[in-house]
Design a protein around this motif. Structure first.
Motif, PDB file in Angstrom:
ATOM      1  N   LEU A 137       3.538  11.056  18.987  1.00 52.88           N
ATOM      2  CA  LEU A 137       2.675  12.180  19.318  1.00 52.88           C
ATOM      3  C   LEU A 137       2.095  12.734  18.029  1.00 52.88           C
ATOM      4  O   LEU A 137       2.821  12.949  17.058  1.00 52.88           O
ATOM      5  N   ALA A 138       0.800  12.976  18.013  1.00 55.15           N
ATOM      6  CA  ALA A 138       0.133  13.588  16.868  1.00 55.15           C
ATOM      7  C   ALA A 138      -0.188  15.030  17.234  1.00 55.15           C
ATOM      8  O   ALA A 138      -0.689  15.290  18.328  1.00 55.15           O
ATOM      9  N   GLY A 139       0.118  15.948  16.324  1.00 55.86           N
ATOM     10  CA  GLY A 139      -0.170  17.342  16.590  1.00 55.86           C
ATOM     11  C   GLY A 139      -0.699  18.055  15.363  1.00 55.86           C
ATOM     12  O   GLY A 139      -0.304  17.751  14.225  1.00 55.86           O
ATOM     13  N   ARG A 140      -1.585  19.010  15.607  1.00 55.99           N
ATOM     14  CA  ARG A 140      -2.098  19.844  14.532  1.00 55.99           C
ATOM     15  C   ARG A 140      -0.923  20.590  13.900  1.00 55.99           C
ATOM     16  O   ARG A 140      -0.094  21.161  14.604  1.00 55.99           O
ATOM     17  N   PRO A 141      -0.830  20.579  12.578  1.00 57.37           N
ATOM     18  CA  PRO A 141       0.310  21.240  11.929  1.00 57.37           C
ATOM     19  C   PRO A 141       0.163  22.756  11.919  1.00 57.37           C
ATOM     20  O   PRO A 141      -0.930  23.299  12.083  1.00 57.37           O
ATOM     21  N   TRP A 165      -2.603  15.248  10.904  1.00 60.02           N
ATOM     22  CA  TRP A 165      -1.697  15.546  12.010  1.00 60.02           C
ATOM     23  C   TRP A 165      -0.261  15.279  11.581  1.00 60.02           C
ATOM     24  O   TRP A 165       0.000  14.391  10.762  1.00 60.02           O
ATOM     25  N   MET A 166       0.665  16.030  12.168  1.00 59.13           N
ATOM     26  CA  MET A 166       2.092  15.730  12.042  1.00 59.13           C
ATOM     27  C   MET A 166       2.423  14.803  13.210  1.00 59.13           C
ATOM     28  O   MET A 166       2.085  15.095  14.359  1.00 59.13           O
ATOM     29  N   TRP A 167       3.072  13.709  12.906  1.00 57.16           N
ATOM     30  CA  TRP A 167       3.385  12.680  13.904  1.00 57.16           C
ATOM     31  C   TRP A 167       4.861  12.751  14.228  1.00 57.16           C
ATOM     32  O   TRP A 167       5.708  12.726  13.334  1.00 57.16           O
ATOM     33  N   ARG A 168       5.166  12.807  15.531  1.00 54.25           N
ATOM     34  CA  ARG A 168       6.540  13.018  15.978  1.00 54.25           C
ATOM     35  C   ARG A 168       6.948  11.991  17.032  1.00 54.25           C
ATOM     36  O   ARG A 168       6.109  11.435  17.735  1.00 54.25           O
ATOM     37  N   ASP A 196      12.423  13.161  20.985  1.00 52.41           N
ATOM     38  CA  ASP A 196      13.173  14.285  20.413  1.00 52.41           C
ATOM     39  C   ASP A 196      12.356  15.188  19.493  1.00 52.41           C
ATOM     40  O   ASP A 196      12.870  16.157  18.948  1.00 52.41           O
ATOM     41  N   GLY A 197      11.081  14.888  19.293  1.00 54.92           N
ATOM     42  CA  GLY A 197      10.237  15.725  18.454  1.00 54.92           C
ATOM     43  C   GLY A 197      10.466  15.567  16.963  1.00 54.92           C
ATOM     44  O   GLY A 197       9.897  16.295  16.151  1.00 54.92           O
ATOM     45  N   ARG A 198      11.275  14.585  16.601  1.00 59.84           N
ATOM     46  CA  ARG A 198      11.575  14.350  15.180  1.00 59.84           C
ATOM     47  C   ARG A 198      10.307  13.963  14.432  1.00 59.84           C
ATOM     48  O   ARG A 198       9.509  13.160  14.900  1.00 59.84           O
ATOM     49  N   LEU A 199      10.123  14.560  13.239  1.00 55.56           N
ATOM     50  CA  LEU A 199       8.966  14.240  12.409  1.00 55.56           C
ATOM     51  C   LEU A 199       9.088  12.814  11.881  1.00 55.56           C
ATOM     52  O   LEU A 199      10.097  12.456  11.268  1.00 55.56           O
ATOM     53  N   ILE A 200       8.057  12.019  12.129  1.00 60.04           N
ATOM     54  CA  ILE A 200       8.007  10.644  11.638  1.00 60.04           C
ATOM     55  C   ILE A 200       7.210  10.587  10.337  1.00 60.04           C
ATOM     56  O   ILE A 200       7.545   9.860   9.421  1.00 60.04           O
TER      57      ILE A 200
END
Length: 174
Positions: A12-16, A65-68, A72-76
């Motif tokens: 999942l990519a999300g705006r930081p 983007w922060m990729w998770r 579990d939402g862990r930052l990749i």
């Protein structure tokens, strides 16, 4: 058009946001990761780097983007596009970095390809560059897998780098 979130097959990519700082700082301070990014940085420098990412989003409506991991939402890692000066010329830079535990799984290529697809397909950019230390063979391989072509050697942060480029037309052909 803003693209705050999207997903790939494995991430999942999300705006930081500011809330990402602690986890992002831990990932960026890993000596193995830092070695691929020009060396270790103190926490205050990492904070300034995140502030610059957030400012880019505020100004341009896109960015890194922060990729998770979906489970579990862990930052990749982080990956995305930003306006960035390269040897005095404004460029659209594709940048990426992964947690050490995520190396060697094709995740950098997956997130970089998705970022380029958003940039070229949804945001309408015409070309992008990426660069890495001359010694970072894994990052160079990611660029090659994306269809980027070597353009020239550059100096970035007083260190030797290689610069690769891809146009939207090349991406869509490829």
């Amino acid at each position: 058009m803003r693209v705050d979130t999207f997903r790939t097959a494995r991430m999942l990519a999300g705006r930081p946001g500011p809330e990402d700082f602690l986890e992002w700082c831990q990932f960026r301070q890993d000596p193995r990761v830092a070695a691929t990014l020009g060396g270790p940085r103190p926490e205050e420098r990492i904070r300034r780097d995140l502030d610059a990412i957030l400012e880019h989003w505020a100004r341009h409506g896109f960015g890194v983007w922060m990729w998770r991991a979906p489970a579990d939402g862990r930052l990749i890692g982080h990956c995305g596009l930003r306006h960035y000066p390269v040897e005095g010329q404004e460029e659209l830079e594709l940048l990426y970095a992964l947690r050490f535990e995520s190396w060697g799984q094709g995740l950098a290529t997956e997130m970089a390809a998705a970022s380029l697809e958003v940039g070229f397909g949804r945001l309408g950019f015409q070309d992008a560059v990426a660069f890495t230390l001359t010694t970072n063979k894994a990052s160079r391989r990611v660029m090659e897998k994306l269809g980027m072509r070597y353009e020239r050697d550059i100096t970035h942060a007083d260190l030797p780098h290689v610069l690769f480029r891809i146009t939207a037309a090349e991406w869509h052909r490829g």
